[in-house]
Each structure stands twice: as C-alpha cells, then as structure tokens.
Write a protein that holds these residues in place. Structure first.
Motif, mmCIF file in Angstrom:
data_model
loop_
_atom_site.group_PDB
_atom_site.id
_atom_site.type_symbol
_atom_site.label_atom_id
_atom_site.label_comp_id
_atom_site.label_asym_id
_atom_site.label_seq_id
_atom_site.Cartn_x
_atom_site.Cartn_y
_atom_site.Cartn_z
ATOM 1 N N ASP A 32 -38.656 -39.342 21.770
ATOM 2 C CA ASP A 32 -39.269 -38.195 21.088
ATOM 3 C C ASP A 32 -38.221 -37.314 20.411
ATOM 4 O OD1 ASP A 32 -41.771 -39.009 21.794
ATOM 5 O OD2 ASP A 32 -41.961 -37.665 23.515
ATOM 6 N N ARG A 33 -36.952 -37.432 20.820
ATOM 7 C CA ARG A 33 -35.885 -36.648 20.194
ATOM 8 C C ARG A 33 -35.405 -37.257 18.884
ATOM 9 N NH1 ARG A 33 -31.468 -36.374 24.627
ATOM 10 N NH2 ARG A 33 -30.262 -35.671 22.821
ATOM 11 N N VAL A 34 -35.875 -38.451 18.590
ATOM 12 C CA VAL A 34 -35.481 -39.122 17.347
ATOM 13 C C VAL A 34 -36.121 -38.408 16.171
ATOM 14 C CG1 VAL A 34 -35.737 -41.243 16.001
ATOM 15 C CG2 VAL A 34 -35.082 -41.347 18.415
ATOM 16 N N GLY A 35 -35.321 -38.106 15.156
ATOM 17 C CA GLY A 35 -35.825 -37.420 13.973
ATOM 18 C C GLY A 35 -35.475 -38.157 12.704
ATOM 19 N N SER A 48 -33.020 -40.515 6.430
ATOM 20 C CA SER A 48 -31.950 -40.791 7.388
ATOM 21 C C SER A 48 -32.464 -40.485 8.793
ATOM 22 C CB SER A 48 -30.729 -39.936 7.071
ATOM 23 O OG SER A 48 -29.690 -40.153 8.001
ATOM 24 N N THR A 49 -32.071 -41.308 9.760
ATOM 25 C CA THR A 49 -32.474 -41.069 11.144
ATOM 26 C C THR A 49 -31.273 -41.008 12.073
ATOM 27 O OG1 THR A 49 -33.790 -41.891 13.009
ATOM 28 C CG2 THR A 49 -32.868 -43.547 11.521
ATOM 29 N N ASN A 50 -31.404 -40.198 13.102
ATOM 30 C CA ASN A 50 -30.356 -40.024 14.114
ATOM 31 C C ASN A 50 -30.603 -40.900 15.340
ATOM 32 O OD1 ASN A 50 -32.596 -38.812 15.230
ATOM 33 N ND2 ASN A 50 -31.570 -36.914 15.812
ATOM 34 N N ALA A 51 -31.495 -41.891 15.216
ATOM 35 C CA ALA A 51 -31.951 -42.672 16.386
ATOM 36 C C ALA A 51 -30.796 -43.289 17.161
ATOM 37 C CB ALA A 51 -32.922 -43.754 15.923
ATOM 38 N N ALA A 52 -29.849 -43.894 16.455
ATOM 39 C CA ALA A 52 -28.747 -44.561 17.148
ATOM 40 C C ALA A 52 -27.872 -43.566 17.887
ATOM 41 C CB ALA A 52 -27.915 -45.362 16.140
ATOM 42 N N LEU A 53 -27.707 -42.369 17.323
ATOM 43 C CA LEU A 53 -26.890 -41.346 17.974
ATOM 44 C C LEU A 53 -27.565 -40.812 19.227
ATOM 45 C CD1 LEU A 53 -25.796 -39.407 14.764
ATOM 46 C CD2 LEU A 53 -24.354 -40.893 16.164
ATOM 47 N N VAL A 54 -28.882 -40.656 19.182
ATOM 48 C CA VAL A 54 -29.627 -40.094 20.312
ATOM 49 C C VAL A 54 -29.658 -41.065 21.495
ATOM 50 C CG1 VAL A 54 -31.936 -39.407 21.079
ATOM 51 C CG2 VAL A 54 -31.040 -38.552 18.910
ATOM 52 N N LEU A 55 -29.791 -42.359 21.210
ATOM 53 C CA LEU A 55 -30.075 -43.334 22.272
ATOM 54 C C LEU A 55 -28.879 -44.163 22.712
ATOM 55 C CD1 LEU A 55 -33.514 -44.579 20.907
ATOM 56 C CD2 LEU A 55 -33.131 -43.081 22.857
ATOM 57 N N GLU A 69 -28.658 -53.078 15.151
ATOM 58 C CA GLU A 69 -29.806 -53.739 15.761
ATOM 59 C C GLU A 69 -31.126 -53.129 15.275
ATOM 60 O OE1 GLU A 69 -29.659 -54.028 19.986
ATOM 61 O OE2 GLU A 69 -27.545 -54.595 20.036
ATOM 62 N N LEU A 70 -31.170 -51.805 15.250
ATOM 63 C CA LEU A 70 -32.397 -51.132 14.802
ATOM 64 C C LEU A 70 -32.618 -51.366 13.316
ATOM 65 C CD1 LEU A 70 -34.779 -49.279 15.421
ATOM 66 C CD2 LEU A 70 -33.265 -47.315 15.104
ATOM 67 N N GLY A 71 -31.511 -51.359 12.560
ATOM 68 C CA GLY A 71 -31.620 -51.575 11.116
ATOM 69 C C GLY A 71 -32.230 -52.912 10.771
ATOM 70 N N MET A 72 -31.946 -53.927 11.570
ATOM 71 C CA MET A 72 -32.493 -55.261 11.300
ATOM 72 C C MET A 72 -34.018 -55.260 11.416
ATOM 73 S SD MET A 72 -29.622 -57.574 13.277
ATOM 74 C CE MET A 72 -30.484 -59.129 12.965
ATOM 75 N N PHE A 90 -25.441 -42.753 11.758
ATOM 76 C CA PHE A 90 -26.682 -42.423 11.058
ATOM 77 C C PHE A 90 -27.210 -43.675 10.359
ATOM 78 C CE2 PHE A 90 -24.861 -38.133 11.310
ATOM 79 C CZ PHE A 90 -25.965 -37.432 11.773
ATOM 80 N N ILE A 91 -28.513 -43.827 10.352
ATOM 81 C CA ILE A 91 -29.149 -44.956 9.671
ATOM 82 C C ILE A 91 -29.843 -44.422 8.424
ATOM 83 C CG2 ILE A 91 -30.783 -46.863 9.872
ATOM 84 C CD1 ILE A 91 -30.470 -46.650 12.926
#
Length: 587
Positions: A32-35, A48-55, A69-72, A90-91
């Motif tokens: 839920d912290r992913v933005g 842009s997403t911070n998902a990789a940084l958060v997790l 991995e998420l980008g794929m 950042f993605i």
C-alpha cells in the motif's frame, strides 16, 4: 480518470503477480506504500514508481534487481512501451500513443467533469470562511480569506465531499455594542444634529449614514428620549442586519456565497446554552479543572492577577498552555464560545472541519485544534488555514485608504475597479500563508505578466480556433463527443504530446490540491498549461505544418481540433473551481 492512481493499481497487481510466481509473501501494508507519480524529468518517461525502493529491503533484495524483475511484468501491459530502471531503483514507464489518445478522448467525453472524482465518498465537510465581524463593509483583507475558503470548498466538492459553506456571525461581543453606539450617532445626525468629529472608539465610516437614516424613518425621534439600555438592543439588531446585508452584497460581487450563516448569539438563545453544554462535555471527559496559570513571558501586564481559574487541559492535546473558560466576572471567555460553536458543528454531524482565518489568528490554531479533538473524543478533526496580509499597489506605489470605510480599502472598491475575475485569480496565485502584493495596474494589463489574462486568453484562443475551423470547413462536427472519435494518434508532434500529458495531470492535481486544501496549485497549473498552449500556438505561426486547421488534411485537422477543444475544457474546469469565468473572446 486519475492515470497515476490507475497505474498505481497496475503496479500493485504486478507485485502480487511477481510474489505469487516466486512463492513469496509480503505485508499488504508495504504494498500500500507503493506510489506512482510523474517523473521529475518527463524526458525519463511518463510515470514513475517507487515500488522497488519500498519493497527491496524487506525482501532482502537490491532495489535495481527488484526493479528489473517487476519491470519484466510491467512490460507485458499493453499500454507500456518501455521500462527503464533509473537512479537507485525508480521504475520509469513510457506509455503508448494509443493510451494518450484514450486520455484525450476521455477529456472530450467527460467535459468539465474531467478531473472530478468521488474519493470524498460524500463525507460531510464544514468549511467556515470570511466570518468578518458585522461592523462594516468587507475590506481587501477579508477578500483573500473569502476567495481561498470558497476555492477550498469547490475543490472538496469536485472530489466528492459533501461540503457545507459556513459564515460565523460574531454578533455577541462588545464590538456590536460599539456598532450600535456608532449607528445611534448617525441616527442623531440624520435627525439634524451636528455630531462633530466621530469620537475615538466608534466606527467613523460613512457606511453607517444609511443606517442612521433608516432608524430615523422607523422611529422618528422616539429613541432620543430613551436610556441606552432601552435603545441599544433595538439599534444593535438593526445595525447588525444592515451590516450583514452589506456583507452579503459584497460577497455576491466577489462570487462568494454560503449555505449557512450561523449567529454567535444563537449559541445561548431559544432556551438552550450550547456554551454550557460544550464545557460540560469537556468536564465529563475530565478535561476541566480549577487551577492557576503561569504568568505570561516578558513584562507582566498591569491587569495581571495570579488567581484560580476554570481551565481546559489543552496542553494534553498539543497546546502550549491550558486555557481559561471563565472570566473573573463568571462569564464565559471568547474561547469557550468558540469551543461551543465547533461543538455545535460536531453535533450537526461534521467530523471534518476547516476554518479559513486571517494571519492574526496564528495563536488560535493550537488551542482550537486541541479543543475540537478533546470535545469530540478524537472523532472530529479541525484544520485551520491562515491567510496572510494583502498589500495594495498601483504601478508599484501603495494605495491610499478608502474614505468610505474610514480606514481600509473596501472589497467592493477593488472588485469595481478590476473585476471579479482578476481579484479571485490573483488572490489564489500565491500560497495563502505567504504575503500577497496586489497591483491594480498589473492585473489589468493584457500580457503574460498578468496571470488571469494569460489563462483566460488561452481559453479564448481555443474558442477562436473552433470558430475559424467552422468558417474554413463548414461541415465539421465540432461536438466534443464527435471529436473524440477522431484518429488522435495522428498527434505526433512533441508539443502536441506534451499538451496531452499536461492535461492528463489534471485529475491528480485536483485530488492533491483538495487533500492539501491548497487552491493555489490549481492557479499555478492553469498558468503552466496556458503557457504551454501559447508556446505551441507560436510554433504554429512559424511552422505552417503545425497549424491547427489544415483543410487539405481533414483527419489531422479533426485530431488537432480535438486537442484544442480538450485544452479549453480543462482550462474551463480549472477556472470554475477558482470561481473565474472562461471567456470565449477577449476584448
């Protein structure tokens, strides 16, 4: 549609897919912290997403590894044409032309509702603003709070909140007795008495002369034979009524209206005592006690007395000192009445309250927020927005005071000179808690230096393009729903694409502005959008291939007219929130 909220859900869904494939479990709260938000540099992508940084840390992975991995997975999304892992992890996603074409079509089919949302879920919100003492006409200092409060209310309504616009009439304090005495002096003047110079302590403005005349017409000279205790209530009621009528007219000139006008006197009238009830509510929670306060810092005032008082434990809720509820004569303090007023809002069902106040109320913020939290048991929350002073200039020189009000420039004088639109936009073209310089000359210029003209001119230009198109190609159907059917992927120029991306930011901007209660963000956005449109217009003057109307290329013309119409819609939507007109022509 807020495309960033949309892609936030897509990214979270991709994360669930990734973890499911790998047999991992991750706390849903972390996801839920992913933005998702715009990249700082749009050259890097569209979202842009911070998902990789958060997790990455909870998973024991390096951010860039998780990003790859998420980008794929995200690359499989039909609207994503490229994925880039930037910086520490950042993605950045680049979106397809078809996606942007759908965004443009959505603007056209939604009309000025584009950008509006239901995130507020009809939650009741009370927005109190203006609330000027009913002792004279509105002045320019009241103007800023009126416009800011009105725009905050409009933003909240645009995001699905059930908004009540409220004005608190301070008609129970000593200032309204001074008003009555001032009006009585004008009454004597209306009867032919030479009243000489207005005594110090009374209101000197000419605006009370009509009140005196009205009293003469109603009572003749009958009031002269009465003691003050007899005539004061009669004169006070009529003077307050006259002042509130004047204030309502001033606000109407500014395009401001309220749903509720709440009288302070009604707190202790009609067989009930809301002040006593509010104080008792605090007592019931163990938040009222008898005690003494430390002396104020610095030199003690002459009337300081160290005595036992009835105090509210406001320090338990973040205030600097506990606050008195009763005066030495046993009457309630102003603070107690303010608590009662907000307690009444609470009893009316409001759990979210916003007060828009002048900068001189800065010391009021902590105590009032503490009181609302305390008396509601934490159920209600009060936000207070302070508006800094407005300084008036004409060509850089300070504006002299008004004769009508006695010591201030009235709101009606400012609106009469420069118009409602200029006043409203300029009051919002700076953050509310920053001082504002208002120059009469600047706001009437037809130039880029005049923001309201520049934004309105952008809307007028969109209307001009549509008129010209009908003149050159008479059989065009320019209804937005028809333009939405055009081949919008033909908009290949980077200037055109930039305008679409900027318009697609609008729903997110509305939501963030409402959450922060900062309508100046809307004014800034509109200025940026107008600047981008004017710049693209100027490119078309130098490069004929970029012009909006190309009769020999009908499909491209329709696509460009769709772009122009959508931009006009977004500008109009933003101006509606600010309470400013969107003209089709500028003269």
């Amino acid at each position: 549609m807020n495309l960033f909220s949309d892609f936030e859900q897509r990214v979270r869904a991709a994360l669930h897919t990734l973890f499911s494939e790998q047999g991992r479990e991750v706390d849903a709260g972390l996801i839920d912290r992913v933005g998702v938000e715009p990249p700082r540099d749009r050259a890097h992508g569209d979202v842009s997403t911070n998902a990789a940084l958060v997790l990455s840390k909870p998973l024991g992975l390096k951010p860039r590894e998780l990003g790859v991995e998420l980008g794929m997975i995200l690359e499989k999304d039909e609207d994503v044409v490229a994925v880039e892992i930037a910086g520490p992890g950042f993605i950045n996603l680049r979106l397809s032309d078809a996606f942007w074409a759908r965004q443009l079509a959505a603007i056209l089919t939604s009309g000025t509702a584009y950008g509006h949302s239901e995130v507020g879920a009809e939650k009741p919100v009370n927005v109190e603003y203006v609330s000027a003492n009913p002792t004279g006409p509105m002045h320019v200092g009241h103007c800023r709070g009126a416009v800011v409060g009105d725009a905050i209310a409009s933003l909240l309504a645009a995001t699905g909140h059930a908004v009540t616009r409220e004005y608190y009439i301070n008609d129970a304090g000593g200032q309204v007795d001074v008003l009555a005495r001032s009006a009585f002096l004008r009454y004597r003047e209306a009867l032919g008495e030479d009243i000489g110079e207005i005594p110090r302590g009374l209101y000197p403005g000419d605006y009370l002369k009509p009140v005196g005349e009205a009293l003469k017409d109603e009572f003749g000279d009958k009031l002269l034979a009465q003691d003050e205790s007899e005539w004061l209530p009669e004169v006070r009621d009529r003077a307050i009524s006259a002042m509130m009528s004047m204030i309502r007219n001033d606000l109407a000139d500014l395009g401001v209206s309220h749903d509720v006008f709440y009288s302070e006197r009604s707190l202790r009238a009609e067989g009930h005592d809301r002040v006593a009830q509010a104080v008792q509510a605090l007592r019931d929670r163990g938040l009222v006690y008898q005690g003494t306060l430390p002396p104020p810092k610095g030199q003690l005032p002459d009337d300081w007395e160290d005595r036992e008082q009835t105090l509210f434990r406001s320090t338990e809720f973040g205030d600097d000192v506990d606050r008195p509820l009763l005066k030495s004569d046993g009457s309630y303090t102003y603070f107690a009445s303010d608590i009662a007023y907000h307690y009444d809002k609470y009893l009316r069902g409001f759990r979210d309250m916003i007060d828009v106040l002048g900068a001189d109320h800065g010391g009021y913020v902590k105590r009032m927020k503490a009181a609302v939290t305390a008396m509601s048991g934490g159920e209600a929350e009060l936000e207070i927005r302070l508006c800094q002073l407005v300084k008036l200039f004409r060509a850089g020189e300070p504006v002299r005071m008004s004769k009508r009000s006695g010591d201030l420039v009235t709101l009606s004088e400012v609106v009469e000179e420069v118009g409602r639109d200029a006043v409203r936009f300029m009051m919002l073209f700076r953050k509310a808690d920053a001082p504002l310089d208002f120059d009469f000359q600047t706001v009437t210029e037809q130039s880029k230096d005049n923001p309201v003209f520049y934004v309105q001119y952008a809307h007028a230009r969109t209307a001009s393009v549509r008129r010209q198109a009908k003149e050159e190609i008479s059989d065009l159907d320019l209804r937005p729903t028809e333009l939405a059917k055009a081949d919008l992927t033909l908009l290949e120029d980077e200037g055109e694409r930039g305008l679409i991306r900027l318009m697609a930011d609008w729903p997110r901007l509305v939501q963030l502005s409402a959450e922060a209660q900062e309508p100046h963000r809307v004014a800034f956005y509109l200025y940026d959008l107008a600047s981008a449109f004017h710049a693209h217009w100027n490119r078309g003057k130098d490069s004929p291939q970029l012009r909006f109307i190309k009769p020999e290329q009908r499909e491209l013309t329709l696509a460009r007219l769709a772009l122009v119409s959508a931009l006009g819609t977004v500008v109009r939507s933003g101006l509606e929130i600010l309470g400013v007109q969107a003209p089709d022509e500028m003269h």
